[in-house]
Motif scaffolding. Sequence first.
Motif, PDB file in Angstrom:
ATOM      1  N   ALA A 128      83.174  96.999  15.935  1.00 48.84           N
ATOM      2  CA  ALA A 128      83.023  95.590  16.749  1.00 48.84           C
ATOM      3  C   ALA A 128      82.787  95.905  18.034  1.00 48.84           C
ATOM      4  O   ALA A 128      81.634  94.874  18.834  1.00 48.84           O
ATOM      5  CB  ALA A 128      84.465  95.116  16.779  1.00 48.84           C
ATOM      6  N   ARG A 161      77.003  82.178  19.427  1.00 44.74           N
ATOM      7  CA  ARG A 161      78.338  82.002  19.614  1.00 44.74           C
ATOM      8  C   ARG A 161      78.996  82.462  18.394  1.00 44.74           C
ATOM      9  O   ARG A 161      80.162  83.034  18.431  1.00 44.74           O
ATOM     10  CB  ARG A 161      78.521  80.535  19.772  1.00 44.74           C
ATOM     11  CG  ARG A 161      80.086  79.796  19.776  1.00 44.74           C
ATOM     12  CD  ARG A 161      80.908  80.713  20.568  1.00 44.74           C
ATOM     13  NE  ARG A 161      80.499  79.856  22.031  1.00 44.74           N
ATOM     14  CZ  ARG A 161      81.283  78.797  22.547  1.00 44.74           C
ATOM     15  NH1 ARG A 161      82.265  78.585  22.094  1.00 44.74           N
ATOM     16  NH2 ARG A 161      80.613  78.105  23.785  1.00 44.74           N
ATOM     17  N   PHE A 162      78.611  82.275  17.109  1.00 48.75           N
ATOM     18  CA  PHE A 162      79.216  82.716  15.901  1.00 48.75           C
ATOM     19  C   PHE A 162      79.317  84.428  15.848  1.00 48.75           C
ATOM     20  O   PHE A 162      80.389  84.781  15.886  1.00 48.75           O
ATOM     21  CB  PHE A 162      78.572  82.369  14.430  1.00 48.75           C
ATOM     22  CG  PHE A 162      79.170  82.639  13.353  1.00 48.75           C
ATOM     23  CD1 PHE A 162      79.899  81.610  12.873  1.00 48.75           C
ATOM     24  CD2 PHE A 162      78.995  83.813  12.538  1.00 48.75           C
ATOM     25  CE1 PHE A 162      80.759  81.974  11.816  1.00 48.75           C
ATOM     26  CE2 PHE A 162      79.601  84.075  11.646  1.00 48.75           C
ATOM     27  CZ  PHE A 162      80.637  83.454  11.063  1.00 48.75           C
ATOM     28  N   LEU A 163      78.341  84.909  16.377  1.00 50.20           N
ATOM     29  CA  LEU A 163      78.365  86.339  16.249  1.00 50.20           C
ATOM     30  C   LEU A 163      79.313  86.840  17.125  1.00 50.20           C
ATOM     31  O   LEU A 163      80.199  87.804  16.963  1.00 50.20           O
ATOM     32  CB  LEU A 163      77.015  86.981  16.472  1.00 50.20           C
ATOM     33  CG  LEU A 163      76.052  86.573  15.175  1.00 50.20           C
ATOM     34  CD1 LEU A 163      74.767  87.359  15.341  1.00 50.20           C
ATOM     35  CD2 LEU A 163      76.776  87.199  13.697  1.00 50.20           C
ATOM     36  N   THR A 164      79.374  86.297  18.374  1.00 46.60           N
ATOM     37  CA  THR A 164      80.192  86.692  19.399  1.00 46.60           C
ATOM     38  C   THR A 164      81.512  86.669  19.066  1.00 46.60           C
ATOM     39  O   THR A 164      82.539  87.562  19.517  1.00 46.60           O
ATOM     40  CB  THR A 164      79.992  85.927  20.732  1.00 46.60           C
ATOM     41  OG1 THR A 164      78.710  86.413  21.099  1.00 46.60           O
ATOM     42  CG2 THR A 164      80.817  86.319  21.989  1.00 46.60           C
ATOM     43  N   ASP A 165      82.063  85.507  18.565  1.00 44.83           N
ATOM     44  CA  ASP A 165      83.281  85.131  18.152  1.00 44.83           C
ATOM     45  C   ASP A 165      83.782  85.988  16.976  1.00 44.83           C
ATOM     46  O   ASP A 165      84.846  86.485  16.797  1.00 44.83           O
ATOM     47  CB  ASP A 165      83.572  83.858  17.592  1.00 44.83           C
ATOM     48  CG  ASP A 165      83.641  82.820  18.940  1.00 44.83           C
ATOM     49  OD1 ASP A 165      83.471  83.444  20.274  1.00 44.83           O
ATOM     50  OD2 ASP A 165      83.659  81.720  18.980  1.00 44.83           O
ATOM     51  N   PHE A 166      82.651  86.495  16.289  1.00 42.51           N
ATOM     52  CA  PHE A 166      82.965  87.275  14.911  1.00 42.51           C
ATOM     53  C   PHE A 166      83.183  88.663  15.581  1.00 42.51           C
ATOM     54  O   PHE A 166      84.448  89.185  15.101  1.00 42.51           O
ATOM     55  CB  PHE A 166      81.993  87.069  13.890  1.00 42.51           C
ATOM     56  CG  PHE A 166      82.163  88.061  12.834  1.00 42.51           C
ATOM     57  CD1 PHE A 166      83.095  87.952  11.753  1.00 42.51           C
ATOM     58  CD2 PHE A 166      81.510  89.256  12.404  1.00 42.51           C
ATOM     59  CE1 PHE A 166      83.347  88.620  10.707  1.00 42.51           C
ATOM     60  CE2 PHE A 166      81.569  90.047  11.373  1.00 42.51           C
ATOM     61  CZ  PHE A 166      82.649  89.682  10.291  1.00 42.51           C
ATOM     62  N   TYR A 167      82.729  89.174  16.294  1.00 36.18           N
ATOM     63  CA  TYR A 167      82.865  90.584  16.816  1.00 36.18           C
ATOM     64  C   TYR A 167      84.304  90.625  17.399  1.00 36.18           C
ATOM     65  O   TYR A 167      85.172  91.366  17.135  1.00 36.18           O
ATOM     66  CB  TYR A 167      81.844  91.028  17.575  1.00 36.18           C
ATOM     67  CG  TYR A 167      80.402  91.052  16.992  1.00 36.18           C
ATOM     68  CD1 TYR A 167      80.410  91.437  15.420  1.00 36.18           C
ATOM     69  CD2 TYR A 167      79.217  90.775  17.882  1.00 36.18           C
ATOM     70  CE1 TYR A 167      78.983  91.472  15.050  1.00 36.18           C
ATOM     71  CE2 TYR A 167      78.239  90.782  17.205  1.00 36.18           C
ATOM     72  CZ  TYR A 167      77.696  91.353  15.781  1.00 36.18           C
ATOM     73  OH  TYR A 167      76.733  91.180  15.224  1.00 36.18           O
ATOM     74  N   ARG A 168      84.583  89.579  18.289  1.00 36.16           N
ATOM     75  CA  ARG A 168      85.838  89.285  18.935  1.00 36.16           C
ATOM     76  C   ARG A 168      86.828  89.566  17.747  1.00 36.16           C
ATOM     77  O   ARG A 168      88.003  90.229  18.045  1.00 36.16           O
ATOM     78  CB  ARG A 168      85.775  88.313  19.697  1.00 36.16           C
ATOM     79  CG  ARG A 168      86.417  88.369  20.933  1.00 36.16           C
ATOM     80  CD  ARG A 168      86.365  86.993  21.596  1.00 36.16           C
ATOM     81  NE  ARG A 168      87.668  86.828  22.345  1.00 36.16           N
ATOM     82  CZ  ARG A 168      87.686  86.721  23.841  1.00 36.16           C
ATOM     83  NH1 ARG A 168      86.415  87.136  24.655  1.00 36.16           N
ATOM     84  NH2 ARG A 168      88.682  86.911  24.374  1.00 36.16           N
ATOM     85  N   LEU A 169      86.706  88.618  16.740  1.00 38.53           N
ATOM     86  CA  LEU A 169      87.933  88.448  15.855  1.00 38.53           C
ATOM     87  C   LEU A 169      88.010  89.879  15.073  1.00 38.53           C
ATOM     88  O   LEU A 169      89.377  90.252  15.111  1.00 38.53           O
ATOM     89  CB  LEU A 169      87.236  87.435  14.872  1.00 38.53           C
ATOM     90  CG  LEU A 169      87.913  87.682  13.152  1.00 38.53           C
ATOM     91  CD1 LEU A 169      89.526  87.505  13.560  1.00 38.53           C
ATOM     92  CD2 LEU A 169      87.411  86.714  12.433  1.00 38.53           C
ATOM     93  N   VAL A 170      87.041  90.486  14.937  1.00 37.98           N
ATOM     94  CA  VAL A 170      87.272  92.107  14.330  1.00 37.98           C
ATOM     95  C   VAL A 170      88.154  92.744  15.223  1.00 37.98           C
ATOM     96  O   VAL A 170      89.166  93.526  14.919  1.00 37.98           O
ATOM     97  CB  VAL A 170      85.968  92.816  13.977  1.00 37.98           C
ATOM     98  CG1 VAL A 170      86.182  94.257  13.423  1.00 37.98           C
ATOM     99  CG2 VAL A 170      85.001  91.778  12.892  1.00 37.98           C
ATOM    100  N   ALA A 171      87.569  92.839  16.332  1.00 46.22           N
ATOM    101  CA  ALA A 171      88.261  93.598  17.600  1.00 46.22           C
ATOM    102  C   ALA A 171      90.033  93.390  17.624  1.00 46.22           C
ATOM    103  O   ALA A 171      90.746  94.067  17.677  1.00 46.22           O
ATOM    104  CB  ALA A 171      87.749  93.576  18.817  1.00 46.22           C
TER     105      ALA A 171
END
Lengths: 207, 207
Positions: A128, A161-171
Amino acid sequence: MSTPSALTTTSYAILSLLAVRPWSTYELTRQMDRSVGRMWPRAQSKLYEEPKKLVAHGLATARSEAVGQRSRTVYSITPEGRTALAAWHREPGGGPVLEFEQLLKLSFAEHGSRADALATLAAARRWAEERNVENRSAAEAYASGNGPFPDRLPQNLLVGRFLTDFYRLVAEWADWATPLVEAWPEDPAAAGADAAQAAETARRADW
Amino acid sequence: MSTPSALTTTSYAILSLLAVRPWSTYELTRQMDRSVGRMWPRAQSKLYEEPKKLVAHGLATARSEAVGQRSRTVYSITPEGRTALAAWHREPGGGPVLEFEQLLKLSFAEHGSRADALATLAAARRWAEERNVENRSAAEAYASGNGPFPDRLPQNLLVGRFLTDFYRLVAEWADWATPLVEAWPEDPAAAGADAAQAAETARRADW
DNA sequence: TTCTTCATGTAATTAGTTACATGATTGA
DNA sequence: TCAATCATGTAACTAATTACATGAAGAA
């Protein structure tokens, strides 16, 4: 000469890029690495095949350019290609499909050691972080008006926005899970349940 | 008889299930639909093939049972299978791979209409809702101590939390994007940038 | 001038999907 | 007793991957 095989989502992904501007095949592979590949990842060699199919369907044209002694191919979209793209946009489109090997391993962590599980979580965290580095640069470039294709910012904003929030979610998920796994015994098969976290998870699913 | 082809992640996914208890092939397909398929989705027919490979490798055994006139195959893990699983857990494992056709379409929304883009967002929202329905039931069952395989709760909690938050992310993203797209002109190619949202997205990537 | 990286492409293999086929079971 | 659904499996096809090959350009 038989009829060319049907167009796939991968075909349309490449056709979409050609609708922005003409690209050489190598440039297409770069774009896949950077942008489109984040939501539709494909191997390089595919990107040398698919444009030929587009040409066979009359949706693109190929032009050969000389680069020293060797030649490269540059593809452009045709009017029929734009028509096909518009038709594609009128169709539903599939929801997210997730493949997550690390999560699969954690799901069966009882067949490995606690250390294995912690290493897997750490790897997910790193993944992430690494993705987010480039993602952050891109986001900042766009926010300061320095991104490529500035007229496509509204679309890129949706993706970004989707990808940003997705990477954040994983972390954040890895950060949440790590102390839980650290509290497991050496043998994960003997781990006990965390009732509070189970309840909290159920609560988060309630929307 | 040639050496059987190498094991893939799909092989290990099935072997992991067999490590929990023996299953018939059809039961395996059910498990894929419900649990494992959420992080490692595969077509049914794969689930009839892969166990044969496990047997060829000596990691599982097959037993034929009679059901009326026809027979079904029930697979069990062998000690070698458990050893292979443990070795698999010691290897790194891949990060999330996302395939998201709807996002791809939105990324190139300028080649469709605004209505197309809104329909795509609505479909993504529905997708998240539908997934969350079953997900919520499962989460609640576990939270109240009524889930299957209660001794595997700690592992299922890790998976459940990730998926819960992922479905939520998709829904919240769609809810965020919809008013933005509604504010676009009829032709998305002429849409203007939302500087505030671009800045906010960059901020969210800063962690 | 040599080494490395960028750039361009093909060939062989396979993992996975779609489509098909059919027996068993259950409820109307 | 008929229809629908559950259960079980195979066959054909193809989308996609991995591995390979090699020319061009720039750096050391």
